[in-house]
Design a protein around this motif. Structure first.
Motif, PDB file in Angstrom:
ATOM      1  N   GLN A  92       0.828  -1.213   0.000  1.00 13.37           N
ATOM      2  CA  GLN A  92       0.000   0.000   0.000  1.00 13.37           C
ATOM      3  C   GLN A  92       0.861   1.261   0.000  1.00 13.37           C
ATOM      4  O   GLN A  92       0.538   2.244  -0.658  1.00 13.37           O
ATOM      5  CB  GLN A  92      -0.933  -0.006   1.213  1.00 13.37           C
ATOM      6  N   VAL A  93       1.957   1.209   0.757  1.00 11.20           N
ATOM      7  CA  VAL A  93       2.879   2.356   0.790  1.00 11.20           C
ATOM      8  C   VAL A  93       3.452   2.604  -0.602  1.00 11.20           C
ATOM      9  O   VAL A  93       3.488   3.748  -1.081  1.00 11.20           O
ATOM     10  CB  VAL A  93       4.028   2.101   1.803  1.00 11.20           C
ATOM     11  N   ILE A  94       3.882   1.539  -1.257  1.00 11.35           N
ATOM     12  CA  ILE A  94       4.462   1.661  -2.602  1.00 11.35           C
ATOM     13  C   ILE A  94       3.438   2.247  -3.573  1.00 11.35           C
ATOM     14  O   ILE A  94       3.730   3.169  -4.336  1.00 11.35           O
ATOM     15  CB  ILE A  94       4.937   0.279  -3.119  1.00 11.35           C
ATOM     16  N   GLU A  95       2.215   1.721  -3.524  1.00  9.83           N
ATOM     17  CA  GLU A  95       1.156   2.189  -4.430  1.00  9.83           C
ATOM     18  C   GLU A  95       0.788   3.645  -4.138  1.00  9.83           C
ATOM     19  O   GLU A  95       0.622   4.456  -5.060  1.00  9.83           O
ATOM     20  CB  GLU A  95      -0.092   1.300  -4.289  1.00  9.83           C
ATOM     21  N   ALA A  96       0.676   3.984  -2.850  1.00  9.99           N
ATOM     22  CA  ALA A  96       0.316   5.352  -2.474  1.00  9.99           C
ATOM     23  C   ALA A  96       1.382   6.337  -2.952  1.00  9.99           C
ATOM     24  O   ALA A  96       1.062   7.430  -3.453  1.00  9.99           O
ATOM     25  CB  ALA A  96       0.149   5.453  -0.959  1.00  9.99           C
ATOM     26  N   CYS A  97       2.631   5.948  -2.819  1.00 17.36           N
ATOM     27  CA  CYS A  97       3.726   6.815  -3.263  1.00 17.36           C
ATOM     28  C   CYS A  97       3.656   7.038  -4.769  1.00 17.36           C
ATOM     29  O   CYS A  97       3.797   8.179  -5.246  1.00 17.36           O
ATOM     30  CB  CYS A  97       5.062   6.202  -2.874  1.00 17.36           C
ATOM     31  N   GLU A  98       3.429   5.982  -5.523  1.00 14.63           N
ATOM     32  CA  GLU A  98       3.336   6.098  -6.986  1.00 14.63           C
ATOM     33  C   GLU A  98       2.215   7.066  -7.377  1.00 14.63           C
ATOM     34  O   GLU A  98       2.379   7.904  -8.282  1.00 14.63           O
ATOM     35  CB  GLU A  98       3.094   4.724  -7.622  1.00 14.63           C
ATOM     36  N   LYS A  99       1.089   6.949  -6.696  1.00 11.44           N
ATOM     37  CA  LYS A  99      -0.044   7.824  -7.021  1.00 11.44           C
ATOM     38  C   LYS A  99       0.261   9.281  -6.671  1.00 11.44           C
ATOM     39  O   LYS A  99      -0.115  10.197  -7.406  1.00 11.44           O
ATOM     40  CB  LYS A  99      -1.305   7.343  -6.282  1.00 11.44           C
ATOM     41  N   SER A 100       0.946   9.480  -5.535  1.00 12.64           N
ATOM     42  CA  SER A 100       1.321  10.849  -5.155  1.00 12.64           C
ATOM     43  C   SER A 100       2.294  11.445  -6.167  1.00 12.64           C
ATOM     44  O   SER A 100       2.180  12.621  -6.543  1.00 12.64           O
ATOM     45  CB  SER A 100       1.942  10.857  -3.754  1.00 12.64           C
ATOM     46  N   LEU A 101       3.251  10.644  -6.616  1.00 15.43           N
ATOM     47  CA  LEU A 101       4.192  11.103  -7.646  1.00 15.43           C
ATOM     48  C   LEU A 101       3.453  11.541  -8.903  1.00 15.43           C
ATOM     49  O   LEU A 101       3.741  12.603  -9.482  1.00 15.43           O
ATOM     50  CB  LEU A 101       5.193   9.995  -7.986  1.00 15.43           C
ATOM     51  N   GLN A 102       2.478  10.736  -9.316  1.00 12.63           N
ATOM     52  CA  GLN A 102       1.713  11.056 -10.528  1.00 12.63           C
ATOM     53  C   GLN A 102       0.902  12.334 -10.349  1.00 12.63           C
ATOM     54  O   GLN A 102       0.903  13.209 -11.227  1.00 12.63           O
ATOM     55  CB  GLN A 102       0.782   9.887 -10.883  1.00 12.63           C
ATOM     56  N   ARG A 103       0.220  12.442  -9.202  1.00 12.47           N
ATOM     57  CA  ARG A 103      -0.630  13.612  -8.984  1.00 12.47           C
ATOM     58  C   ARG A 103       0.194  14.900  -8.927  1.00 12.47           C
ATOM     59  O   ARG A 103      -0.244  15.948  -9.402  1.00 12.47           O
ATOM     60  CB  ARG A 103      -1.449  13.447  -7.694  1.00 12.47           C
ATOM     61  N   MET A 104       1.384  14.822  -8.339  1.00 12.24           N
ATOM     62  CA  MET A 104       2.215  16.014  -8.217  1.00 12.24           C
ATOM     63  C   MET A 104       3.123  16.231  -9.430  1.00 12.24           C
ATOM     64  O   MET A 104       3.898  17.185  -9.467  1.00 12.24           O
ATOM     65  CB  MET A 104       3.035  15.962  -6.926  1.00 12.24           C
ATOM     66  N   GLN A 105       3.027  15.318 -10.402  1.00 14.47           N
ATOM     67  CA  GLN A 105       3.766  15.437 -11.664  1.00 14.47           C
ATOM     68  C   GLN A 105       5.270  15.561 -11.417  1.00 14.47           C
ATOM     69  O   GLN A 105       5.946  16.445 -11.936  1.00 14.47           O
ATOM     70  CB  GLN A 105       3.269  16.630 -12.486  1.00 14.47           C
ATOM     71  N   THR A 106       5.789  14.644 -10.602  1.00 13.76           N
ATOM     72  CA  THR A 106       7.208  14.684 -10.264  1.00 13.76           C
ATOM     73  C   THR A 106       7.783  13.270 -10.241  1.00 13.76           C
ATOM     74  O   THR A 106       7.035  12.289 -10.139  1.00 13.76           O
ATOM     75  CB  THR A 106       7.431  15.367  -8.899  1.00 13.76           C
ATOM     76  N   ILE A 128       5.382  -1.364  12.392  1.00 12.18           N
ATOM     77  CA  ILE A 128       6.133  -0.235  11.849  1.00 12.18           C
ATOM     78  C   ILE A 128       7.308  -0.718  11.003  1.00 12.18           C
ATOM     79  O   ILE A 128       7.704  -0.065  10.038  1.00 12.18           O
ATOM     80  CB  ILE A 128       6.599   0.712  12.981  1.00 12.18           C
ATOM     81  N   GLY A 129       7.845  -1.887  11.334  1.00 12.78           N
ATOM     82  CA  GLY A 129       8.955  -2.431  10.545  1.00 12.78           C
ATOM     83  C   GLY A 129       8.571  -2.686   9.104  1.00 12.78           C
ATOM     84  O   GLY A 129       9.378  -2.490   8.185  1.00 12.78           O
ATOM     85  N   GLU A 130       7.321  -3.125   8.882  1.00 12.74           N
ATOM     86  CA  GLU A 130       6.848  -3.369   7.516  1.00 12.74           C
ATOM     87  C   GLU A 130       6.735  -2.051   6.744  1.00 12.74           C
ATOM     88  O   GLU A 130       7.180  -1.950   5.596  1.00 12.74           O
ATOM     89  CB  GLU A 130       5.493  -4.085   7.544  1.00 12.74           C
ATOM     90  N   THR A 131       6.145  -1.056   7.396  1.00 12.61           N
ATOM     91  CA  THR A 131       5.988   0.255   6.744  1.00 12.61           C
ATOM     92  C   THR A 131       7.352   0.868   6.439  1.00 12.61           C
ATOM     93  O   THR A 131       7.599   1.361   5.327  1.00 12.61           O
ATOM     94  CB  THR A 131       5.187   1.203   7.657  1.00 12.61           C
ATOM     95  N   MET A 132       8.248   0.838   7.410  1.00 12.91           N
ATOM     96  CA  MET A 132       9.580   1.410   7.222  1.00 12.91           C
ATOM     97  C   MET A 132      10.366   0.663   6.147  1.00 12.91           C
ATOM     98  O   MET A 132      11.144   1.266   5.391  1.00 12.91           O
ATOM     99  CB  MET A 132      10.344   1.413   8.545  1.00 12.91           C
ATOM    100  N   GLY A 133      10.147  -0.649   6.048  1.00 11.01           N
ATOM    101  CA  GLY A 133      10.813  -1.419   5.000  1.00 11.01           C
ATOM    102  C   GLY A 133      10.451  -0.905   3.618  1.00 11.01           C
ATOM    103  O   GLY A 133      11.318  -0.762   2.743  1.00 11.01           O
ATOM    104  N   ALA A 134       9.168  -0.618   3.435  1.00 14.23           N
ATOM    105  CA  ALA A 134       8.708  -0.087   2.142  1.00 14.23           C
ATOM    106  C   ALA A 134       9.271   1.317   1.897  1.00 14.23           C
ATOM    107  O   ALA A 134       9.686   1.657   0.781  1.00 14.23           O
ATOM    108  CB  ALA A 134       7.186  -0.062   2.099  1.00 14.23           C
ATOM    109  N   LEU A 135       9.300   2.133   2.945  1.00 17.52           N
ATOM    110  CA  LEU A 135       9.827   3.493   2.806  1.00 17.52           C
ATOM    111  C   LEU A 135      11.327   3.465   2.502  1.00 17.52           C
ATOM    112  O   LEU A 135      11.814   4.235   1.657  1.00 17.52           O
ATOM    113  CB  LEU A 135       9.556   4.292   4.080  1.00 17.52           C
ATOM    114  N   ASN A 136      12.051   2.587   3.154  1.00 12.64           N
ATOM    115  CA  ASN A 136      13.481   2.442   2.872  1.00 12.64           C
ATOM    116  C   ASN A 136      13.714   2.005   1.426  1.00 12.64           C
ATOM    117  O   ASN A 136      14.643   2.478   0.762  1.00 12.64           O
ATOM    118  CB  ASN A 136      14.125   1.432   3.827  1.00 12.64           C
ATOM    119  N   GLN A 137      12.840   1.112   0.942  1.00 12.19           N
ATOM    120  CA  GLN A 137      12.932   0.654  -0.453  1.00 12.19           C
ATOM    121  C   GLN A 137      12.717   1.820  -1.427  1.00 12.19           C
ATOM    122  O   GLN A 137      13.467   1.990  -2.390  1.00 12.19           O
ATOM    123  CB  GLN A 137      11.890  -0.436  -0.706  1.00 12.19           C
ATOM    124  N   LEU A 138      11.705   2.645  -1.143  1.00 10.64           N
ATOM    125  CA  LEU A 138      11.430   3.812  -1.992  1.00 10.64           C
ATOM    126  C   LEU A 138      12.607   4.782  -1.980  1.00 10.64           C
ATOM    127  O   LEU A 138      12.944   5.389  -3.004  1.00 10.64           O
ATOM    128  CB  LEU A 138      10.155   4.519  -1.514  1.00 10.64           C
TER     129      LEU A 138
END
Length: 320
Positions: A92-106, A128-138
């Protein structure tokens, strides 16, 4: 405008940050798209280079307006956004980030923040370890440059820091809401986290534009704000009258006096929104105000006539 390092990064942010909750329209009334776009561009013209938004503001609408306003000047700005509490599983973190990137055109988000801790607003509890893992990956992929948290307790930040570097905290903080100073501010100083304060003007209360009998429509978020309820609201009105002579001495507004106080607190920058160009230009002037030691002490004392009686609950709104 001077800039400051964000946490341990090489990202340079301004002490005043343009906030865009209002751009999403949900929870706000009387907001016009073009006015907000114009306000963002005017803020940038005045030297405010840092802009904060979130996927939940109008279900992505705020991010879209940020993209429209700043896409042609992306190289001049620092973009911060947030993933909401219901999107904290890794995929979900990965998908949310992709959508935010698209919306902000960056191609990159400079600061990506967890908006509320897992479990908030009846969301599913995710380690929190799962969420942070995704954020570290991004971060490794270059899609985000820094990780921040918002509305976290000291214990929650400490747990998150076990899984990766956190460079900022976004809490409610203003002259009329100072709970952050007890535990969180000292922690941020010790560990070099930048504070991005939200509701820096107490949702407009610190501007002095609301009279004793102010009533908000129920669809306005301020109708649920604890600061706008008696007896706190009456104490706030009295405090504003005591702050007015100090603002007059600096030939500035009550709002800018409050912002000037806030951005000299340790590690602290102030997110401040604007609904039109006039407000954006006025807000930017706060960065140039140099308050004396004596006036800082006087402002602090006046502030405590309001904050000493506030509830210890860190949430500013009675969402019910």
């Amino acid at each position: 405008m001077e800039t400051r390092k964000l946490g341990n990064t090489d990202i340079e942010i301004t002490p005043l940050i343009f906030g865009t909750w209002q751009a999403g329209k949900s929870g706000w009334v009387g907001i016009e798209d073009q006015d907000v776009i114009d306000a963002m561009q005017a803020a940038l013209d005045e030297g405010i280079t840092t802009f904060d938004t979130a996927e939940v503001y109008g279900n992505g609408y705020s991010e879209e307006l940020v993209g429209k306003a700043l896409v042609d000047r992306r190289d001049q700005v620092v973009l911060a956004t947030k993933v909401f509490a219901n999107h904290l599983k890794a995929d979900q973190v990965i998908e949310a980030c992709e959508k935010s990137l698209q919306r902000m055109q960056t191609d990159v988000i400079d600061l990506y923040q967890i908006h509320w801790p897992s479990g908030a607003f009846k969301s599913e509890v995710v380690p929190i370890g799962e969420t942070m893992g995704a954020l570290n990956q991004l971060k490794e992929q270059g899609k985000i440059r820094a990780i921040g948290v918002s509305n976290f307790s000291k214990a929650q930040i400490e747990e998150a820091m076990q899984h990766g570097r956190i460079d900022s905290l976004q809490p409610p903080y203003s002259l009329f809401w100072r709970g952050v100073e007890t535990e969180l501010l000292p922690y941020c100083v010790e560990h070099n986290l930048t504070i991005l304060s939200y509701s820096s003007l107490a949702q407009g209360l610190l501007t002095g534009k609301f009279g004793p009998d102010q009533q908000f429509p129920k669809e306005d978020i301020r109708s649920k704000n604890k600061l706008f309820q008696p007896p706190i609201y009456d104490k706030a009105q009295a405090a504003l009258e005591n702050l007015r002579p100090i603002a007059d001495r600096y030939n500035t507004t009550l709002g800018n006096l409050a912002l000037a106080w806030l951005i000299v607190q340790p590690q602290t920058t102030a997110i401040v929104g604007a609904r039109n160009t006039e407000q954006a230009v006025e807000n930017a002037k706060a960065a140039a105000i140099a308050l004396s030691v004596e006036d800082l002490a006087a402002i602090d004392a006046i502030s405590r006539t309001v904050t000493d009686d506030l509830p210890t609950d860190p949430v500013m709104w009675a969402f019910g």
